[in-house]
Scaffold this active site. Structure first.
Site, PDB file in Angstrom:
ATOM      1  N   GLU A 180       0.821  -1.209   0.000  1.00  0.00           N
ATOM      2  CA  GLU A 180       0.000   0.000   0.000  1.00  0.00           C
ATOM      3  C   GLU A 180       0.857   1.262   0.000  1.00  0.00           C
ATOM      4  OE1 GLU A 180      -3.705   2.108   2.395  1.00  0.00           O
ATOM      5  OE2 GLU A 180      -2.632   0.450   3.345  1.00  0.00           O
ATOM      6  N   GLU A 213     -11.924   2.107   3.688  1.00  0.00           N
ATOM      7  CA  GLU A 213     -11.013   2.510   4.758  1.00  0.00           C
ATOM      8  C   GLU A 213     -11.125   4.014   5.012  1.00  0.00           C
ATOM      9  OE1 GLU A 213      -6.590   1.258   6.233  1.00  0.00           O
ATOM     10  OE2 GLU A 213      -6.733   2.251   4.297  1.00  0.00           O
TER      11      GLU A 213
END
Length: 307
Positions: free
Chosen positions: A185, A283
């Site tokens: 990420e 998220e």
């Protein structure tokens, strides 16, 4: 005017009336049709509407049409709860998204060769395999720590990149036999995670090509990449063959779609048109408090899923 309000009053005006009744039906506990993409809420996102019990939150989400779930902190939960979550999701036909296998934000882990540190990273990865088996997870987030910027000990960035690739290959060797995938990420420096090694999608793409393993892919977090580089759809296309997972969150604020500047309707429509069958992790936080805020998140995803 927030993007959500614009969409309601503009080209999605007709769909908004339907969405209003959908939200009302959801509040009454009636099941909703699944979304076009596998959007994955997380624990706490619907606690006002569903209660604090994690199992009740899963059931509530399934009733709203969600078919996936993610939980960054899954590894920290008791094994008994992990198993209960997995059993519930199986009954609800929900797919498990990411949890954090290793996230060393603020630390030098991958970029500098240190046997003791690397041994800890690899132990973390091995422990994650056992958790993934228990909760039926395929995807796990890995963040390769910070860039070595020390004035005396800093390595040239090329050497740091080589170190990262070497350790990622060792991690991939652990995941590969189990058919599991670590997703790397990239994180933004400007609002959240200054100093991390992995910042942009081109960099993540290069790492995945160098590691050259089916167990190493990209987690393209649209929120982070809007801040770092923008040009979202073009960058998604450029690294498409290495993207394994998406996450969402509007900018600024990191709340649900429609609260910021990102045209999530077009982004989601694009990745759906390309045949993406994976998970989109939600998220982000809720822009409003209480049950109203929970329901606003659901409505927001209904709005940007109209394609």
């Amino acid at each position: 005017m927030q993007r959500r309000e614009f969409l309601k009053s503009g080209m999605l005006a007709g769909g908004a009336a339907v969405l209003g009744s959908t939200a009302a039906q959801a509040a009454d506990g009636k099941e909703q049709k699944p979304f076009n993409l596998k959007y994955a809420p997380h624990f706490g996102m619907f606690k006002n509407a569903a209660g604090n019990d994690p199992i009740d939150q899963l059931k509530f989400a399934a009733d709203q049409g969600f078919t996936a779930w993610e939980d960054n902190g899954m590894k920290k939960k008791p094994k008994e709860l992990q198993q209960k979550i997995a059993d519930t999701m199986e009954k609800l036909n929900m797919e498990m998204g990411v949890f954090v296998a290793h996230g060393s934000i603020g630390k030098l882990t991958f970029t500098r060769k240190d046997k003791a540190v690397w041994d800890e990273v690899l132990k973390d990865i091995k422990d994650s395999v056992e958790v993934a088996k228990r909760v039926n997870a395929k995807w796990m987030t890995v963040v390769p720590g910070n860039l070595d910027e020390g004035p005396r000990s800093r390595l040239a960035e090329g050497y740091q990149t080589a170190n990262v690739i070497e350790l990622l290959r060792r991690c991939a060797e652990i995941f590969e036999p189990h058919g599991m995938v670590m997703v790397l990420e990239p994180l933004n420096w400007y609002a959240n995670h200054g100093g991390v090694f992995l910042q942009g999608s081109p960099q993540a793409y290069a790492l995945c090509k160098a590691v050259d393993s089916p167990a190493c892919k990209i987690l393209f977090d649209v929120y982070h990449q809007q801040i770092t580089e923008g040009n979202l759809i073009v960058n998604i296309d450029q690294c498409w063959d290495e993207i394994g997972y998406f996450q969402s969150g509007d900018n600024p604020g990191r709340k649900e779609p429609g609260t910021g500047e990102i045209n999530y309707l077009n982004v989601f429509k694009h990745i759906h048109s390309k045949g993406f069958e994976g998970i989109v992790g939600m998220e982000h936080g809720n822009s409003k408090p209480g049950k109203e805020g929970d329901m606003a998140v659901i409505e927001a995803y209904r709005e940007v899923d109209q394609f």
